[in-house]
Design an enzyme around this catalytic site. Structure first.
Site, PDB file in Angstrom:
ATOM      1  N   LYS A   1      -0.822  -5.657   3.634  1.00  0.00           N
ATOM      2  CA  LYS A   1      -2.155  -5.038   3.724  1.00  0.00           C
ATOM      3  C   LYS A   1      -2.368  -4.046   2.580  1.00  0.00           C
ATOM      4  O   LYS A   1      -1.403  -3.616   1.943  1.00  0.00           O
ATOM      5  CB  LYS A   1      -2.298  -4.336   5.081  1.00  0.00           C
ATOM      6  CG  LYS A   1      -1.251  -3.259   5.324  1.00  0.00           C
ATOM      7  CD  LYS A   1      -1.267  -2.776   6.761  1.00  0.00           C
ATOM      8  CE  LYS A   1      -0.183  -1.759   6.991  1.00  0.00           C
ATOM      9  NZ  LYS A   1      -0.078  -1.362   8.398  1.00  0.00           N
TER      10      LYS A   1
ATOM     11  N   ARG B   1      -4.150   3.543  20.132  1.00  0.00           N
ATOM     12  CA  ARG B   1      -5.034   3.227  19.011  1.00  0.00           C
ATOM     13  C   ARG B   1      -5.599   1.824  19.228  1.00  0.00           C
ATOM     14  O   ARG B   1      -6.637   1.661  19.831  1.00  0.00           O
ATOM     15  CB  ARG B   1      -4.218   3.353  17.726  1.00  0.00           C
ATOM     16  CG  ARG B   1      -4.991   3.513  16.481  1.00  0.00           C
ATOM     17  CD  ARG B   1      -4.082   3.618  15.280  1.00  0.00           C
ATOM     18  NE  ARG B   1      -3.223   2.442  15.123  1.00  0.00           N
ATOM     19  CZ  ARG B   1      -2.513   2.162  14.038  1.00  0.00           C
ATOM     20  NH1 ARG B   1      -2.531   2.981  13.020  1.00  0.00           N
ATOM     21  NH2 ARG B   1      -1.791   1.087  13.963  1.00  0.00           N
TER      22      ARG B   1
ATOM     23  N   TYR C   1      -7.612  23.738 -15.794  1.00  0.00           N
ATOM     24  CA  TYR C   1      -8.656  24.293 -14.914  1.00  0.00           C
ATOM     25  C   TYR C   1      -8.095  25.378 -14.011  1.00  0.00           C
ATOM     26  O   TYR C   1      -6.980  25.238 -13.476  1.00  0.00           O
ATOM     27  CB  TYR C   1      -9.206  23.204 -13.995  1.00  0.00           C
ATOM     28  CG  TYR C   1     -10.207  22.280 -14.621  1.00  0.00           C
ATOM     29  CD1 TYR C   1     -11.422  22.736 -15.126  1.00  0.00           C
ATOM     30  CD2 TYR C   1      -9.943  20.909 -14.690  1.00  0.00           C
ATOM     31  CE1 TYR C   1     -12.346  21.858 -15.673  1.00  0.00           C
ATOM     32  CE2 TYR C   1     -10.864  20.023 -15.230  1.00  0.00           C
ATOM     33  CZ  TYR C   1     -12.062  20.506 -15.721  1.00  0.00           C
ATOM     34  OH  TYR C   1     -12.961  19.639 -16.250  1.00  0.00           O
TER      35      TYR C   1
ATOM     36  N   MET D   1      -9.106  15.139 -13.546  1.00  0.00           N
ATOM     37  CA  MET D   1      -9.502  13.767 -13.227  1.00  0.00           C
ATOM     38  C   MET D   1      -8.799  12.746 -14.104  1.00  0.00           C
ATOM     39  O   MET D   1      -8.330  11.716 -13.623  1.00  0.00           O
ATOM     40  CB  MET D   1     -11.025  13.603 -13.358  1.00  0.00           C
ATOM     41  CG  MET D   1     -11.497  12.210 -12.997  1.00  0.00           C
ATOM     42  SD  MET D   1     -13.216  11.946 -13.361  1.00  0.00           S
ATOM     43  CE  MET D   1     -13.983  12.737 -11.968  1.00  0.00           C
TER      44      MET D   1
HETATM   45  C1  LIG Z   1       1.278  -1.548   8.693  1.00  0.00           C
HETATM   46  C2  LIG Z   1       1.722  -2.245   9.898  1.00  0.00           C
HETATM   47  C3  LIG Z   1       3.013  -2.770   9.963  1.00  0.00           C
HETATM   48  C4  LIG Z   1       4.031  -2.555   8.870  1.00  0.00           C
HETATM   49  O1  LIG Z   1       4.483  -1.244   8.896  1.00  0.00           O
HETATM   50  P1  LIG Z   1       5.492  -0.725   7.779  1.00  0.00           P
HETATM   51  O2  LIG Z   1       5.770   0.655   8.155  1.00  0.00           O
HETATM   52  O3  LIG Z   1       4.742  -0.864   6.504  1.00  0.00           O
HETATM   53  O4  LIG Z   1       6.656  -1.627   7.808  1.00  0.00           O
HETATM   54  C5  LIG Z   1       3.364  -3.480  11.085  1.00  0.00           C
HETATM   55  N1  LIG Z   1       2.494  -3.668  12.086  1.00  0.00           N
HETATM   56  C6  LIG Z   1       1.253  -3.172  12.069  1.00  0.00           C
HETATM   57  C7  LIG Z   1       0.353  -3.406  13.209  1.00  0.00           C
HETATM   58  C8  LIG Z   1       0.819  -2.443  10.974  1.00  0.00           C
HETATM   59  O5  LIG Z   1      -0.411  -1.936  10.963  1.00  0.00           O
END
Ligand SMILES: *Cc1c(COP(=O)(O)O)cnc(C)c1O
Length: 385
Positions: free
Chosen positions: A52, A148, A275, A323
């Site tokens: 992801k 969640r 800055y 930036m």
């Molecule tokens: C992100 C995620 C994972 C993986 O978690 P890591 O800590 O990156 O290994 C697994 N299951 C779900 C539902 C996630 O959102």
């Protein structure tokens, strides 16, 4: 006006030389990390690569291309868009979207041969509506304490009713997610796993079973919590937030973020830098300017609060991160010259270290590296097998 447009069209837009600030991802090391983690798994358990957020900023397509069915069972993504990106790039592996998905997105997932991680009774209803017309593959998420996403224990009766009434729903997996797996002393994980088992038993009593079960993320997998035959959903550990020694080998960081010294100047003692004039030289100093800033994802919280590597040695960030620019003090590295490579992340500066310094976690350090930082890929001599 029109001639100007013509002349512009007749010449290709000139490409500027590449900026010296870029990321290198070592795909050989990625292969290695995948293999180490796979070897850690117990009998019959399989790895799900969680790619992801563009593979946590590493580039999901390039990482996915390294994966084959003998190495991973599946790739998981958060968004349907992320799954579509992989399909468009020709990735044929099974994909799971962790979701949640809207009604419209459910059909898009099916059209792209993407399994759906169903996270609640409402989504399940939408999925079941679609499953009147076509087969739908889902993994059902249980909320075992994180509060969640996932089906609560109190919602199981409704879920049972829906699943039993929908013959074309293919329940391939039942899973949950752990909130505190990175803390081995926290009994919350044990409690979540006990809740998971109890909810699985309830489903089973009502004739609902799935061939696949999974609850372990990276932290749980590294702790050896994966059960034989289960899936392990691993993201972060694939990237190496730091060097991690395991019983099956060493997980290494795969990302290196580098830039170059753009300009070096000698400043007298007592001179301000940046800055807010948050830094003043305490001695005659050599201050180097780097063409990278918070717009690239180098956090402003690293102002006066991080090291970079110049010629293999640590130099402190001084003054505010702005930036597009960062200033560092190379007074103690007298050989440093303009054009020298500077390592922001990698070669021993870990995402974990930058995360600690910028009040966050390694994952966010990776994800924050912005789109304007080009990614390059170092490929191993031998293709992955
Ligand atoms: C992100 C995620 C994972 C993986 O978690 P890591 O800590 O990156 O290994 C697994 N299951 C779900 C539902 C996630 O959102």
């Amino acid at each position: 006006m029109s001639t100007q447009r013509e002349s512009r069209q007749s010449r290709p837009t000139p490409q500027p030389p590449l900026r010296p600030t870029y990321v290198e991802v070592d795909l050989g090391r990625f292969d290695h990390n995948v293999d180490v983690i796979a070897r850690l798994l117990p009998e019959g358990a399989r790895l799900v690569a969680v790619l992801k957020a563009d593979g946590g900023g590493h580039g999901a397509v390039e990482l996915a291309k390294r994966l084959t069915l003998d190495r991973v069972a599946m790739i998981a993504l958060a968004l349907i868009e992320e799954a579509i990106e992989l399909r468009r790039a020709g990735i044929a592996l099974p994909l799971l979207v962790l979701g949640p998905l809207s009604k419209e997105q459910i059909s898009i997932a099916l059209d792209n041969d993407v399994a759906i991680g169903v996270v609640g009774p409402e989504e399940l209803e939408h999925v079941c509506a679609v499953a009147r017309e076509r087969e739908v593959i889902i993994h059902l998420k249980l909320d075992t304490g994180m509060g969640r996403m996932g089906v609560l224990e109190s919602e199981l009766p409704r879920v049972i009713e829906l699943v039993r009434a929908t013959p074309r729903l293919r329940l391939d997996g039942i899973y949950t997610h752990l909130a505190n797996a990175d803390d081995a002393t926290d009994p919350f994980t044990e409690m979540q796993i006990a809740n998971y088992d109890r909810m699985l038993a309830t489903l089973r009593e009502h004739g609902i079973e799935a061939p696949l079960h999974h609850f372990a993320n990276s932290a749980a997998t590294l702790r050896g919590l994966v059960r034989p035959g289960d899936f392990a959903r691993v993201g972060l550990a694939l990237y190496g937030p730091r060097r991690i020694e395991t019983a099956a080998g060493v997980i290494e960081p795969i990302l290196r973020w580098r830039t170059e010294i753009m300009r070096l100047k000698e400043l007298p003692a007592g001179h301000a830098v940046g800055y807010g004039t948050t830094f003043h030289t305490k001695r005659p100093s050599r201050i180097a300017t780097l063409p990278v800033g918070y717009a690239d994802g180098y956090s402003r919280l690293l102002s006066n609060n991080a090291d970079v590597l110049v010629r293999g040695r640590r130099a402190p960030v001084v003054g505010r991160v702005s930036m597009d620019l960062v200033t560092i003090d190379v007074t103690d590295i007298p050989e440093a010259v303009a054009g020298d490579e500077v390592v922001l992340l990698g070669d021993g500066i870990t995402a974990e270290e930058l995360g600690q310094r910028s009040q966050t976690i390694s994952y966010e350090v990776f994800c924050r590296i912005s789109a304007r930082v080009p990614r390059f890929y170092r490929r191993p001599a031998r293709p992955a097998t």
